[in-house]
Design an enzyme around this catalytic site. Structure first.
Site, PDB file in Angstrom:
ATOM      1  CG  ASP A  62      -2.388   0.559   0.959  1.00 47.35           C
ATOM      2  OD1 ASP A  62      -2.447   1.178  -0.139  1.00 47.35           O
ATOM      3  OD2 ASP A  62      -3.446   1.207   1.691  1.00 47.35           O
TER       4      ASP A  62
ATOM      5  CG  HIS B 201      -0.340   2.625  -9.206  1.00 49.23           C
ATOM      6  ND1 HIS B 201      -0.444   1.981  -7.758  1.00 49.23           N
ATOM      7  CD2 HIS B 201      -0.602   3.481  -9.023  1.00 49.23           C
ATOM      8  CE1 HIS B 201      -1.537   2.539  -7.857  1.00 49.23           C
ATOM      9  NE2 HIS B 201      -2.186   2.607  -8.563  1.00 49.23           N
TER      10      HIS B 201
ATOM     11  CG  LEU C 189       9.208 -16.882  -3.615  1.00 43.43           C
ATOM     12  CD1 LEU C 189       8.905 -17.271  -2.322  1.00 43.43           C
ATOM     13  CD2 LEU C 189       9.733 -15.451  -4.091  1.00 43.43           C
TER      14      LEU C 189
HETATM   15  C1  IPE Z   1      -5.619  -2.454  -0.041  1.00 38.06           C
HETATM   16  O1  IPE Z   1      -5.099  -1.562  -0.263  1.00 38.06           O
HETATM   17  C2  IPE Z   1      -5.285  -3.297  -1.675  1.00 38.06           C
HETATM   18  C3  IPE Z   1      -4.083  -3.280  -2.447  1.00 38.06           C
HETATM   19  C4  IPE Z   1      -2.946  -3.487  -1.455  1.00 38.06           C
HETATM   20  C5  IPE Z   1      -4.053  -4.125  -3.436  1.00 38.06           C
HETATM   21  P1  IPE Z   1      -6.152  -0.583  -0.273  1.00 38.06           P
HETATM   22  O2  IPE Z   1      -5.164   1.036  -0.755  1.00 38.06           O
HETATM   23  O3  IPE Z   1      -7.250  -0.901  -1.720  1.00 38.06           O
HETATM   24  O4  IPE Z   1      -6.769  -0.300   0.958  1.00 38.06           O
HETATM   25  P2  IPE Z   1      -8.061   0.542   1.531  1.00 38.06           P
HETATM   26  O5  IPE Z   1      -8.486   0.779   0.888  1.00 38.06           O
HETATM   27  O6  IPE Z   1      -6.871   1.782   2.510  1.00 38.06           O
HETATM   28  O7  IPE Z   1      -8.191  -0.468   2.930  1.00 38.06           O
HETATM   29  C1  IPE Z   2      -1.252   0.285  -3.810  1.00 31.42           C
HETATM   30  O1  IPE Z   2      -2.039   1.647  -3.248  1.00 31.42           O
HETATM   31  C2  IPE Z   2      -2.007  -0.069  -5.029  1.00 31.42           C
HETATM   32  C3  IPE Z   2      -3.203  -1.026  -4.751  1.00 31.42           C
HETATM   33  C4  IPE Z   2      -4.292  -0.564  -3.890  1.00 31.42           C
HETATM   34  C5  IPE Z   2      -3.843  -0.698  -6.344  1.00 31.42           C
HETATM   35  P1  IPE Z   2      -2.684   2.968  -3.658  1.00 31.42           P
HETATM   36  O2  IPE Z   2      -3.267   3.080  -4.669  1.00 31.42           O
HETATM   37  O3  IPE Z   2      -3.532   2.138  -2.679  1.00 31.42           O
HETATM   38  O4  IPE Z   2      -1.395   4.285  -2.851  1.00 31.42           O
HETATM   39  P2  IPE Z   2      -2.379   4.901  -1.720  1.00 31.42           P
HETATM   40  O5  IPE Z   2      -3.359   3.979  -0.564  1.00 31.42           O
HETATM   41  O6  IPE Z   2      -3.379   6.103  -2.198  1.00 31.42           O
HETATM   42  O7  IPE Z   2      -1.391   5.993  -1.455  1.00 31.42           O
HETATM   43 MG    MG Z   3      -4.265   2.765  -0.096  1.00 29.66          MG
END
Ligand code: IPE
Ligand code: IPE
Ligand code: MG
Length: 241
Positions: free
Chosen positions: A15, A32, A126
């Site tokens: 995240d 990303h 792995l």
């Molecule tokens: C969790 O992250 C999903 C992934 C890392 C793919 P999110 O950014 O979607 O989670 P929330 O919305 O903060 O719970």
């Molecule tokens: C995690 O990063 C990747 C996905 C959930 C696809 P986020 O896109 O959720 O990043 P934040 O939480 O907005 O910083």
């Molecule tokens: Mg996120």
């Protein structure tokens, strides 16, 4: 007393890509993209450490709630990753596969996903699983439906339904429970990830954003894991006097 046990299966909620980009005044896509580099570094490191299983939460079933522009960009990035990482996957003997409702992913992504999975099937190192269009409640729901069908068709008896046999209906029955569950970017929640499998996982949360996460962070997480005592509901064994 430290017992220095090593995890067999590490699962990571990756995240913070968006925050990494916005901290720098960049578009989310760049977060990303940098996140994909962390995936490469962490996978390589886990493969070299001889870890058995690494499961990375890359796209949740709830992530479709994001603007279409972002989900399309993520699908494009995923398609690209599945092709560009093949060489690295093969060189490191990584067995690659996906978990989630994979048949709902765009056709082009499914095609590359199947190709990478097939290609790496007989690798011996792995096991890397990407959780894609994954949601744990959805997984459990799908398992319940298939299990109920087998019960009603008489292929399975109620007495045969054990915690272990429930696992046979999950997306990947060959996946052991995670020992260590890491979440980056500081949020203390599971966000619908591995609810069944993570019952006794040790959880480690770091404020580090996923694009900044690397080998040293993984080392720190594994060190923390090694010093913990897992009791599974029992009591701590007495250390000798
Ligand atoms: C969790 O992250 C999903 C992934 C890392 C793919 P999110 O950014 O979607 O989670 P929330 O919305 O903060 O719970
Ligand atoms: C995690 O990063 C990747 C996905 C959930 C696809 P986020 O896109 O959720 O990043 P934040 O939480 O907005 O910083
Ligand atoms: Mg996120």
């Amino acid at each position: 007393m430290e017992d220095h046990h090593q995890p067999v299966h590490i699962a990571i909620i990756m995240d913070g890509n968006g925050r990494w980009a916005s901290d720098r005044g960049l578009p989310r896509v760049q977060g990303h993209e940098r996140g994909a580099e962390s995936v490469r570094e962490v996978t390589r490191d886990c493969a070299r450490r001889g870890l058995g299983h690494l499961t990375l939460y890359a796209f949740s079933s709830e992530n479709w709630r994001r603007p279409r522009e972002e989900t399309e960009m993520l699908m494009g990035l995923l398609e690209h990753y599945l092709v560009s990482e093949r060489k690295e996957i093969m060189e490191n003997q990584v067995q690659f596969s996906g978990i989630g409702r994979l048949n709902e992913l765009p056709e082009r992504v499914q095609k590359e996903l199947n190709k990478t999975t097939e290609m790496s099937r007989s690798n011996t190192g792995l096991h890397l699983r990407l959780a894609l269009n994954y949601g744990s409640r959805g997984e459990i729901r799908d398992a319940v439906v298939r299990l109920a069908r087998q019960l009603s068709e008489g292929k399975l008896q109620e007495d045969d339904v054990t915690e272990e046999s429930v696992r046979d209906f999950l997306y990947d029955p060959g996946m052991p429970d995670p020992d260590l569950l890491i979440r980056t970017a500081g949020e203390y929640r599971l966000s619908n990830f591995l609810l069944w499998q993570a019952s006794y996982a040790e959880i480690w949360v770091t404020p580090t954003l996923w694009p900044d996460f690397g080998k040293e962070d993984l080392d720190e997480a594994i060190r923390a894991y090694s010093s913990r005592e897992r009791r599974y509901g029992g009591i701590a064994p007495r250390s000798s006097p």
